[in-house]
Design a protein around this motif. Sequence first.
Motif, short mmCIF file in Angstrom:
data_model
loop_
_atom_site.label_atom_id
_atom_site.label_comp_id
_atom_site.label_asym_id
_atom_site.label_seq_id
_atom_site.Cartn_x
_atom_site.Cartn_y
_atom_site.Cartn_z
N LEU A 15 -6.80 -1.24 5.33
CA LEU A 15 -6.53 -1.63 3.94
C LEU A 15 -6.10 -0.43 3.10
O LEU A 15 -5.16 -0.53 2.30
N VAL A 16 -6.77 0.69 3.28
CA VAL A 16 -6.39 1.90 2.54
C VAL A 16 -4.97 2.31 2.91
O VAL A 16 -4.17 2.68 2.05
N GLU A 19 -2.53 -0.10 1.27
CA GLU A 19 -2.51 0.16 -0.17
C GLU A 19 -1.70 1.43 -0.47
O GLU A 19 -0.85 1.45 -1.37
N TYR A 20 -1.95 2.48 0.28
CA TYR A 20 -1.23 3.74 0.07
C TYR A 20 0.28 3.54 0.23
O TYR A 20 1.08 3.98 -0.61
N LEU A 23 1.82 1.56 -2.62
CA LEU A 23 1.94 2.37 -3.83
C LEU A 23 3.04 3.41 -3.69
O LEU A 23 3.82 3.66 -4.63
N ASP A 55 5.21 -5.03 -3.76
CA ASP A 55 4.34 -3.96 -3.27
C ASP A 55 3.17 -3.71 -4.22
O ASP A 55 2.06 -3.44 -3.76
N ARG A 58 0.71 -6.33 -3.46
CA ARG A 58 0.09 -6.03 -2.17
C ARG A 58 -0.98 -4.95 -2.33
O ARG A 58 -2.09 -5.07 -1.81
N ALA A 59 -0.66 -3.90 -3.08
CA ALA A 59 -1.63 -2.82 -3.31
C ALA A 59 -2.84 -3.34 -4.08
O ALA A 59 -3.98 -2.99 -3.76
N GLU A 60 -2.60 -4.18 -5.07
CA GLU A 60 -3.70 -4.74 -5.85
C GLU A 60 -4.61 -5.61 -4.98
O GLU A 60 -5.84 -5.54 -5.09
N LYS A 61 -4.02 -6.40 -4.09
CA LYS A 61 -4.82 -7.25 -3.21
C LYS A 61 -5.66 -6.38 -2.26
O LYS A 61 -6.83 -6.66 -2.03
N CYS A 62 -5.07 -5.35 -1.72
CA CYS A 62 -5.83 -4.42 -0.87
C CYS A 62 -6.99 -3.83 -1.64
O CYS A 62 -8.11 -3.74 -1.12
N HIS A 63 -6.74 -3.44 -2.87
CA HIS A 63 -7.79 -2.84 -3.69
C HIS A 63 -8.93 -3.82 -3.92
O HIS A 63 -10.11 -3.44 -3.83
#
Length: 75
Positions: A15-16, A19-20, A23, A55, A58-63
């Motif tokens: 997930l990290v 997310e990376y 971003l 994206d 996607r990053a927000e969902k991972c967070h």
Amino acid sequence: MTAAETGFSDVVYDLVSVEYHALKGGYVYGQYVRDAENEGHREIAEFFRQVTREDAARAEKCHRFLLELSSAKAE
């Protein structure tokens, strides 16, 4: 990469990573938008804006998933 190597579960690491990269992509897509606009390609510039929004989502969902996993681990 395993939990023994990082101290985190594989899912957290994954997930990290997603997310990376989401971003990072959002950061570089700004240049792609400018490139398209500078060459007069409005539709392509809008495509890059859409990719940026995707994206970001996607990053927000991972967070959110990471927060959920952190909360569950704390309990």
